[in-house]
Design a protein around this motif. Structure first.
Motif, PDB file in Angstrom:
ATOM      1  N   LYS A   8       0.845  -1.205   0.000  1.00  0.00           N
ATOM      2  CA  LYS A   8       0.000   0.000   0.000  1.00  0.00           C
ATOM      3  C   LYS A   8       0.874   1.245   0.000  1.00  0.00           C
ATOM      4  O   LYS A   8       0.636   2.205  -0.735  1.00  0.00           O
ATOM      5  CB  LYS A   8      -0.885   0.029   1.259  1.00  0.00           C
ATOM      6  CG  LYS A   8      -1.967  -1.030   1.304  1.00  0.00           C
ATOM      7  CD  LYS A   8      -2.733  -0.939   2.626  1.00  0.00           C
ATOM      8  CE  LYS A   8      -3.717  -2.085   2.771  1.00  0.00           C
ATOM      9  NZ  LYS A   8      -4.511  -1.991   4.009  1.00  0.00           N
ATOM     10  N   THR A  29     -10.451   7.397   0.518  1.00  0.00           N
ATOM     11  CA  THR A  29     -10.615   7.046   1.935  1.00  0.00           C
ATOM     12  C   THR A  29     -10.017   5.665   2.180  1.00  0.00           C
ATOM     13  O   THR A  29     -10.153   4.774   1.335  1.00  0.00           O
ATOM     14  CB  THR A  29     -12.122   7.036   2.285  1.00  0.00           C
ATOM     15  OG1 THR A  29     -12.595   8.377   2.237  1.00  0.00           O
ATOM     16  CG2 THR A  29     -12.395   6.473   3.676  1.00  0.00           C
ATOM     17  N   THR A  32      -4.843   2.805   2.606  1.00  0.00           N
ATOM     18  CA  THR A  32      -3.864   3.065   1.544  1.00  0.00           C
ATOM     19  C   THR A  32      -3.734   4.577   1.324  1.00  0.00           C
ATOM     20  O   THR A  32      -2.620   5.109   1.210  1.00  0.00           O
ATOM     21  CB  THR A  32      -4.278   2.361   0.235  1.00  0.00           C
ATOM     22  OG1 THR A  32      -4.664   1.021   0.542  1.00  0.00           O
ATOM     23  CG2 THR A  32      -3.145   2.337  -0.771  1.00  0.00           C
ATOM     24  N   ASP A  81      -7.290   7.045  -5.023  1.00  0.00           N
ATOM     25  CA  ASP A  81      -8.048   6.253  -4.060  1.00  0.00           C
ATOM     26  C   ASP A  81      -7.622   4.796  -4.189  1.00  0.00           C
ATOM     27  O   ASP A  81      -7.002   4.402  -5.186  1.00  0.00           O
ATOM     28  CB  ASP A  81      -9.551   6.396  -4.342  1.00  0.00           C
ATOM     29  CG  ASP A  81     -10.417   6.048  -3.145  1.00  0.00           C
ATOM     30  OD1 ASP A  81      -9.889   5.548  -2.133  1.00  0.00           O
ATOM     31  OD2 ASP A  81     -11.635   6.288  -3.226  1.00  0.00           O
ATOM     32  N   ASP A  84     -11.051  -2.340  -2.813  1.00  0.00           N
ATOM     33  CA  ASP A  84     -11.033  -3.634  -2.122  1.00  0.00           C
ATOM     34  C   ASP A  84     -10.627  -4.742  -3.080  1.00  0.00           C
ATOM     35  O   ASP A  84      -9.986  -5.705  -2.691  1.00  0.00           O
ATOM     36  CB  ASP A  84     -12.414  -3.931  -1.534  1.00  0.00           C
ATOM     37  CG  ASP A  84     -12.846  -2.843  -0.575  1.00  0.00           C
ATOM     38  OD1 ASP A  84     -12.081  -2.564   0.365  1.00  0.00           O
ATOM     39  OD2 ASP A  84     -13.899  -2.230  -0.801  1.00  0.00           O
ATOM     40  N   GLY A  96     -15.313  -0.741   1.178  1.00  0.00           N
ATOM     41  CA  GLY A  96     -15.042  -1.372   2.465  1.00  0.00           C
ATOM     42  C   GLY A  96     -15.145  -0.355   3.596  1.00  0.00           C
ATOM     43  O   GLY A  96     -15.613  -0.657   4.692  1.00  0.00           O
ATOM     44  N   GLY A  98     -17.029   2.305   3.447  1.00  0.00           N
ATOM     45  CA  GLY A  98     -18.361   2.934   3.465  1.00  0.00           C
ATOM     46  C   GLY A  98     -18.457   4.278   2.775  1.00  0.00           C
ATOM     47  O   GLY A  98     -19.474   4.963   2.881  1.00  0.00           O
ATOM     48  N   HIS A 100     -18.124   4.821  -0.635  1.00  0.00           N
ATOM     49  CA  HIS A 100     -18.055   4.628  -2.102  1.00  0.00           C
ATOM     50  C   HIS A 100     -18.890   5.609  -2.911  1.00  0.00           C
ATOM     51  O   HIS A 100     -18.534   5.936  -4.032  1.00  0.00           O
ATOM     52  CB  HIS A 100     -18.409   3.186  -2.471  1.00  0.00           C
ATOM     53  CG  HIS A 100     -19.736   2.733  -1.943  1.00  0.00           C
ATOM     54  ND1 HIS A 100     -20.897   2.940  -2.614  1.00  0.00           N
ATOM     55  CD2 HIS A 100     -20.061   2.096  -0.789  1.00  0.00           C
ATOM     56  CE1 HIS A 100     -21.902   2.424  -1.911  1.00  0.00           C
ATOM     57  NE2 HIS A 100     -21.415   1.916  -0.800  1.00  0.00           N
ATOM     58  N   LYS A 121      -4.927  -7.175  -3.694  1.00  0.00           N
ATOM     59  CA  LYS A 121      -6.249  -6.644  -4.105  1.00  0.00           C
ATOM     60  C   LYS A 121      -6.553  -6.954  -5.570  1.00  0.00           C
ATOM     61  O   LYS A 121      -7.676  -6.769  -6.020  1.00  0.00           O
ATOM     62  CB  LYS A 121      -6.274  -5.119  -3.914  1.00  0.00           C
ATOM     63  CG  LYS A 121      -5.964  -4.642  -2.506  1.00  0.00           C
ATOM     64  CD  LYS A 121      -7.178  -4.694  -1.641  1.00  0.00           C
ATOM     65  CE  LYS A 121      -6.986  -4.045  -0.288  1.00  0.00           C
ATOM     66  NZ  LYS A 121      -6.993  -2.611  -0.317  1.00  0.00           N
TER      67      LYS A 121
HETATM   68  C1  5RP Z   1     -13.397   2.984   1.166  1.00  0.00           C
HETATM   69  C2  5RP Z   1     -12.748   2.278   0.026  1.00  0.00           C
HETATM   70  C3  5RP Z   1     -11.298   1.929   0.178  1.00  0.00           C
HETATM   71  O1  5RP Z   1     -10.598   2.472  -0.875  1.00  0.00           O
HETATM   72  C4  5RP Z   1     -11.169   0.430   0.176  1.00  0.00           C
HETATM   73  O2  5RP Z   1     -12.023  -0.127   1.166  1.00  0.00           O
HETATM   74  C5  5RP Z   1      -9.720   0.006   0.430  1.00  0.00           C
HETATM   75  O3  5RP Z   1      -9.369   0.372   1.730  1.00  0.00           O
HETATM   76  P1  5RP Z   1      -7.903   0.188   2.309  1.00  0.00           P
HETATM   77  O4  5RP Z   1      -7.008   1.162   1.605  1.00  0.00           O
HETATM   78  O5  5RP Z   1      -8.051   0.491   3.774  1.00  0.00           O
HETATM   79  O6  5RP Z   1      -7.489  -1.232   2.065  1.00  0.00           O
HETATM   80  O7  5RP Z   1     -13.322   1.981  -0.991  1.00  0.00           O
HETATM   81  O8  5RP Z   1     -14.778   3.176   0.921  1.00  0.00           O
END
Ligand code: 5RP
Length: 219
Positions: A8, A29, A32, A81, A84, A96, A98, A100, A121
């Protein structure tokens, strides 16, 4: 730091090197993006940002980045961004965390949407769950329609920043375009975590033996 976190971070740092003075940036969000924010702030470009969640907004401001409301800006230069899941054809599952619905609005407003992920991923085909944002009004009727696509479970989580409910669809994804269209056609579904490849400009994958690689563009 484990391999996933290192991946990440590598992808986030590679993305930060693409940020230029004067850009208007969309900030995603998640964990990462949490590596991307300090990597940008350390480089010190003069950028203006919009954030997809309160958590990102707070973190960015703490690092000295300028965050503006996303109401009057009609275009962003670059949105960054994570996801998942990333399929080889660049369909994504996101949400993931919330966020999106806001993340999709920001991605669609950007001239370039850069996805940064650790290597685990990248999957051969998208699989459940698909995150959903649902209006409370008419919830039972909306859930009944979604159940036609498989089991759906409300998350025990805070409401979204737009005061809607979070849920996950556990049915098979199958053809993501078909599922996305079916979900878009249910009025109480505010948003879903399936992101169309047409939104995605580039995917940077960290944590691979050679460092960061660009996912090949299938178009
Ligand atoms: C949040 C997302 C994130 O980008 C996705 O869940 C990946 O998260 P992380 O970087 O913590 O693995 O879509 O709504």
């Amino acid at each position: 730091m484990d391999a996933s976190e290192a991946g990440k971070r590598q992808a986030a740092e590679a993305a930060a090197s693409l940020v230029e003075d004067g850009m208007v940036l969309g900030l995603g969000t998640g964990s990462t993006v949490a590596y991307f924010l300090p990597a940008v702030a350390t480089r010190g470009p003069r950028v203006r940002c919009v954030a997809t969640s309160l958590g990102t907004e707070r973190a960015a401001r703490t690092l000295g980045l300028v965050v503006e409301p996303f109401e009057s800006l009609d275009r962003l230069d670059l949105a960054v961004d994570s996801a998942d899941q990333v399929a080889p054809d660049r369909w994504l599952v996101k949400g993931g965390g919330g966020a999106h619905t806001r993340e999709k609005i920001v991605a669609a407003a950007a001239s370039r949407f850069l996805v940064i992920v650790s290597s685990e991923k990248v999957v051969p085909a998208l699989r459940p769950p698909v995150p959903l944002e649902l209006m409370r009004f008419g919830l039972a009727a909306t859930l009944r329609r979604i159940w036609e696509r498989g089991p759906v479970r409300l998350r025990e989580a805070e409401p979204t920043p737009d005061v809607n409910l979070q849920a996950d669809l556990a049915g098979e994804v199958g053809d993501p375009a078909e599922l996305a269209a079916a979900l878009d056609a249910i009025p109480g579904v505010v948003g879903h975590g399936l992101f169309d490849p047409s939104l995605v400009s580039d995917v940077l994958v960290g944590g691979e033996p050679g460092g960061v690689r660009r996912l090949p563009d299938p178009r």
